[in-house]
Design a protein around this motif. Sequence first.
Motif, PDB file in Angstrom:
ATOM      1  N   ARG A  69       0.823  -1.215   0.000  1.00  0.00           N
ATOM      2  CA  ARG A  69       0.000   0.000   0.000  1.00  0.00           C
ATOM      3  C   ARG A  69       0.850   1.255   0.000  1.00  0.00           C
ATOM      4  NH1 ARG A  69      -5.338  -1.755   0.059  1.00  0.00           N
ATOM      5  NH2 ARG A  69      -4.979  -3.956  -0.257  1.00  0.00           N
ATOM      6  N   ALA A 125      -7.046   0.303 -21.749  1.00  0.00           N
ATOM      7  CA  ALA A 125      -8.196   0.265 -20.843  1.00  0.00           C
ATOM      8  C   ALA A 125      -7.762   0.582 -19.417  1.00  0.00           C
ATOM      9  CB  ALA A 125      -8.854  -1.108 -20.909  1.00  0.00           C
ATOM     10  N   ALA A 132     -10.720   7.552 -15.026  1.00  0.00           N
ATOM     11  CA  ALA A 132     -12.144   7.616 -14.685  1.00  0.00           C
ATOM     12  C   ALA A 132     -12.394   7.504 -13.188  1.00  0.00           C
ATOM     13  CB  ALA A 132     -12.903   6.521 -15.424  1.00  0.00           C
ATOM     14  N   LEU A 133     -11.338   7.317 -12.404  1.00  0.00           N
ATOM     15  CA  LEU A 133     -11.521   7.203 -10.952  1.00  0.00           C
ATOM     16  C   LEU A 133     -10.983   8.452 -10.262  1.00  0.00           C
ATOM     17  CD1 LEU A 133     -10.475   3.492 -10.611  1.00  0.00           C
ATOM     18  CD2 LEU A 133     -12.663   4.394  -9.875  1.00  0.00           C
ATOM     19  N   ARG A 141      -5.557   1.105  -6.186  1.00  0.00           N
ATOM     20  CA  ARG A 141      -5.931  -0.280  -5.914  1.00  0.00           C
ATOM     21  C   ARG A 141      -6.505  -0.942  -7.168  1.00  0.00           C
ATOM     22  NH1 ARG A 141     -10.401  -1.558  -2.880  1.00  0.00           N
ATOM     23  NH2 ARG A 141     -10.638   0.609  -2.278  1.00  0.00           N
ATOM     24  N   PHE A 142      -7.416  -0.235  -7.841  1.00  0.00           N
ATOM     25  CA  PHE A 142      -8.065  -0.824  -9.011  1.00  0.00           C
ATOM     26  C   PHE A 142      -7.080  -1.011 -10.160  1.00  0.00           C
ATOM     27  CE2 PHE A 142     -12.742   0.427  -8.054  1.00  0.00           C
ATOM     28  CZ  PHE A 142     -12.628  -0.267  -6.858  1.00  0.00           C
ATOM     29  N   ILE A 145      -5.080  -4.066  -9.519  1.00  0.00           N
ATOM     30  CA  ILE A 145      -5.844  -5.283  -9.809  1.00  0.00           C
ATOM     31  C   ILE A 145      -5.912  -5.523 -11.315  1.00  0.00           C
ATOM     32  CG2 ILE A 145      -8.152  -6.299  -9.712  1.00  0.00           C
ATOM     33  CD1 ILE A 145      -8.518  -4.903  -7.010  1.00  0.00           C
TER      34      ILE A 145
ATOM     35  N   PHE B 151     -16.738  -9.567 -12.056  1.00  0.00           N
ATOM     36  CA  PHE B 151     -15.597  -9.008 -11.329  1.00  0.00           C
ATOM     37  C   PHE B 151     -15.279  -7.598 -11.823  1.00  0.00           C
ATOM     38  CE2 PHE B 151     -10.883  -8.593 -11.150  1.00  0.00           C
ATOM     39  CZ  PHE B 151     -10.766  -8.525  -9.778  1.00  0.00           C
ATOM     40  N   LEU B 152     -15.196  -7.457 -13.145  1.00  0.00           N
ATOM     41  CA  LEU B 152     -14.846  -6.145 -13.693  1.00  0.00           C
ATOM     42  C   LEU B 152     -15.992  -5.147 -13.536  1.00  0.00           C
ATOM     43  CD1 LEU B 152     -12.771  -7.092 -16.837  1.00  0.00           C
ATOM     44  CD2 LEU B 152     -11.978  -6.282 -14.633  1.00  0.00           C
ATOM     45  N   ALA B 154     -17.846  -4.984 -10.912  1.00  0.00           N
ATOM     46  CA  ALA B 154     -17.682  -4.486  -9.545  1.00  0.00           C
ATOM     47  C   ALA B 154     -16.591  -3.425  -9.490  1.00  0.00           C
ATOM     48  CB  ALA B 154     -17.333  -5.642  -8.610  1.00  0.00           C
ATOM     49  N   LEU B 155     -15.609  -3.570 -10.382  1.00  0.00           N
ATOM     50  CA  LEU B 155     -14.512  -2.592 -10.423  1.00  0.00           C
ATOM     51  C   LEU B 155     -14.959  -1.314 -11.142  1.00  0.00           C
ATOM     52  CD1 LEU B 155     -10.878  -3.549 -11.199  1.00  0.00           C
ATOM     53  CD2 LEU B 155     -11.847  -1.570 -12.293  1.00  0.00           C
ATOM     54  N   HIS B 158     -17.322   1.890  -9.755  1.00  0.00           N
ATOM     55  CA  HIS B 158     -16.842   3.041  -8.992  1.00  0.00           C
ATOM     56  C   HIS B 158     -16.369   4.181  -9.880  1.00  0.00           C
ATOM     57  CE1 HIS B 158     -17.002   0.942  -5.176  1.00  0.00           C
ATOM     58  NE2 HIS B 158     -16.582  -0.114  -5.828  1.00  0.00           N
ATOM     59  N   ALA B 159     -16.240   3.912 -11.167  1.00  0.00           N
ATOM     60  CA  ALA B 159     -15.677   4.914 -12.068  1.00  0.00           C
ATOM     61  C   ALA B 159     -16.780   5.767 -12.677  1.00  0.00           C
ATOM     62  CB  ALA B 159     -14.884   4.231 -13.178  1.00  0.00           C
ATOM     63  N   ILE B 169     -12.959  -2.546 -20.856  1.00  0.00           N
ATOM     64  CA  ILE B 169     -11.974  -3.335 -20.107  1.00  0.00           C
ATOM     65  C   ILE B 169     -12.266  -4.828 -20.188  1.00  0.00           C
ATOM     66  CG2 ILE B 169     -11.194  -1.552 -18.512  1.00  0.00           C
ATOM     67  CD1 ILE B 169     -13.075  -2.516 -16.447  1.00  0.00           C
ATOM     68  N   MET B 210      -9.662 -20.297 -14.755  1.00  0.00           N
ATOM     69  CA  MET B 210      -8.823 -19.113 -14.552  1.00  0.00           C
ATOM     70  C   MET B 210      -9.686 -17.897 -14.209  1.00  0.00           C
ATOM     71  SD  MET B 210      -5.490 -18.956 -14.977  1.00  0.00           S
ATOM     72  CE  MET B 210      -4.961 -17.495 -15.868  1.00  0.00           C
ATOM     73  N   TYR B 211     -10.777 -17.733 -14.990  1.00  0.00           N
ATOM     74  CA  TYR B 211     -11.625 -16.555 -14.821  1.00  0.00           C
ATOM     75  C   TYR B 211     -12.420 -16.612 -13.525  1.00  0.00           C
ATOM     76  CZ  TYR B 211     -10.632 -15.211 -19.628  1.00  0.00           C
ATOM     77  OH  TYR B 211     -10.014 -14.824 -20.788  1.00  0.00           O
ATOM     78  N   VAL B 214      -8.935 -16.400 -10.400  1.00  0.00           N
ATOM     79  CA  VAL B 214      -8.191 -15.139 -10.241  1.00  0.00           C
ATOM     80  C   VAL B 214      -9.072 -14.037  -9.641  1.00  0.00           C
ATOM     81  CG1 VAL B 214      -6.898 -13.352 -11.461  1.00  0.00           C
ATOM     82  CG2 VAL B 214      -6.523 -15.745 -12.015  1.00  0.00           C
ATOM     83  N   LEU B 218      -8.726 -12.027  -5.969  1.00  0.00           N
ATOM     84  CA  LEU B 218      -8.451 -10.587  -5.927  1.00  0.00           C
ATOM     85  C   LEU B 218      -9.634  -9.769  -5.410  1.00  0.00           C
ATOM     86  CD1 LEU B 218      -6.499 -10.116  -9.274  1.00  0.00           C
ATOM     87  CD2 LEU B 218      -5.603  -9.823  -6.979  1.00  0.00           C
ATOM     88  N   TYR B 221      -9.461  -7.499  -2.342  1.00  0.00           N
ATOM     89  CA  TYR B 221      -8.789  -6.202  -2.494  1.00  0.00           C
ATOM     90  C   TYR B 221      -9.707  -5.165  -3.129  1.00  0.00           C
ATOM     91  CZ  TYR B 221      -4.464  -8.668  -1.576  1.00  0.00           C
ATOM     92  OH  TYR B 221      -3.487  -9.403  -0.996  1.00  0.00           O
ATOM     93  N   LEU B 222     -10.635  -5.671  -3.956  1.00  0.00           N
ATOM     94  CA  LEU B 222     -11.503  -4.754  -4.686  1.00  0.00           C
ATOM     95  C   LEU B 222     -12.559  -4.149  -3.768  1.00  0.00           C
ATOM     96  CD1 LEU B 222     -12.595  -5.667  -8.238  1.00  0.00           C
ATOM     97  CD2 LEU B 222     -14.042  -4.275  -6.839  1.00  0.00           C
ATOM     98  N   GLU B 224     -12.545  -3.439  -0.428  1.00  0.00           N
ATOM     99  CA  GLU B 224     -12.179  -2.513   0.638  1.00  0.00           C
ATOM    100  C   GLU B 224     -12.817  -1.145   0.424  1.00  0.00           C
ATOM    101  OE1 GLU B 224      -8.010  -2.164   0.620  1.00  0.00           O
ATOM    102  OE2 GLU B 224      -7.753  -4.327   0.709  1.00  0.00           O
ATOM    103  N   VAL B 225     -13.340  -0.599   1.475  1.00  0.00           N
ATOM    104  CA  VAL B 225     -13.995   0.705   1.319  1.00  0.00           C
ATOM    105  C   VAL B 225     -12.983   1.815   1.620  1.00  0.00           C
ATOM    106  CG1 VAL B 225     -16.028   2.052   1.905  1.00  0.00           C
ATOM    107  CG2 VAL B 225     -16.058  -0.407   2.133  1.00  0.00           C
TER     108      VAL B 225
END
Lengths: 230, 225
Positions: A69, A125, A132-133, A141-142, A145, B151-152, B154-155, B158-159, B169, B210-211, B214, B218, B221-222, B224-225
């Motif tokens: 971190r 990407a 975009a964040l 973090r993102f 990942i 997964f993506l 969820a990522l 936030h954007a 992506i 794999m999908y 992985v 991870l 880590y995604l 965490e607030v």
Amino acid sequence: MNKALENAWAGLTFIVMLAATYLVFMWVPNEKVMGVVQKIFYFHVSSAWIGFFAFFVVFIAGIMYLKTRDSKWDWVGSASAEIGVVFTTIVLLTGPIWGRSAWGAWWTWDPRLTTTLVLWFVYVACLLVRSALDQEEKRARFSAILGIVGFLDVPLVWFSIRWWRWTIHPNIIESGGKLAISSKMQVTLMVSLLAFTCLYFYLLPKVVRLAKHQSMLREMKEAIRGRLTA
Amino acid sequence: MKYWSQVRAIVRKDLQAEFRTKELLSSMLLFAFLAVVIMSFAFDPTREVVKQVFPGMIWVVFAFAGVLGLNRSFLTEKHNDCIAGLTLAANDGSAILVGKVASNLIFMLVVELVSLPIFFVLFDFRSKGSLGLLLLVVLLGTVGFVAMGTFLAALAVHAKHSEVLLPIILFPLLVPLLIAAVQATGAILAGQGFGEWSLWLKIIAGFDLMYLVVPTLLFEYLLEV
């Protein structure tokens, strides 16, 4: 990195790059069949090496960021991703120029070409996600990942296309690790690789510092805004 | 056991919410239907050549309709900060991912089961292979798609402009899966032998693994607030 060392490194990079340019354009003989067009190969391969290496650095920086971190790793990762995109773009531009004259086609869906293209998409990407964040911690973090997932996906892309289409891309490394090019070409290739590697390590700290300053600037702005509203 | 009851709770919640509004499924279904119709305008169904790109068309429509659903799957959780609530409620964050993957899988399979017949009817396509195998490929391909996609999603949620960001992506990462799925579907529809499609099926299963693995590793880590 201190200033003197950085200047010395810049000088070294310049000299090696100059040497590589000399070797490519003046010293190395033309290839028998392809002629002068083949010379693009030295910069093409060197850019490809830096492109892939940069994304390996993104992968490592991503793991290190999630572990420690420490924002430093985020800066390294983002800097390396940016440089990687630039060099991968060079690969994707120089490849077709050569391919047009050697294969008679700008593009083929060969594993190497396609993997490089997909790699380029993945990391562009990544850069898009970064922009975009808003929150710095979340962005770091993102992108860590995404850098990890993207890197792990590359071998899958490679194999899936390999099973799908066979290759016409020349392979200069023969079985047993021997290079299928003349010794003068080998020397030129090695010097070009070295020159591009120097260039990468010259650019990296600069872009890292830029990222660091951007983050410092944001913090200062926040502080000032806090003062003003208080 | 605790883990799976959490997963079940999330699936039940998603299905219930969907059953009450029917927002997601109806728009995905209509989109898929519309996409098939547009495909049949773009590629004349009466021409023999079009039969060869039929497997590809199926997966293109599935992928685009799927992204539509994936986008919604975490956007709805953004209201009233539901994500934070879910994170607090689940003692293992990956239960949220697994639950979401399961509910997205159900939604996508419904869409696929409805749009596949439409494809066959509008293109007047006659499969030479077995229906069971086709469904197996569709199922396996969708698992991988949904796993990485959820997964993506969820990522991306936030954007800014997450709806546009997700396909950008997601699709590059899914290239290997799409190639394998299209190849397997093509081989099965053409009625080719075991050797032709079994390899691709194994490859899809490998990619699925794999999908799934992985992102599960991870996801912690995604969240965490």
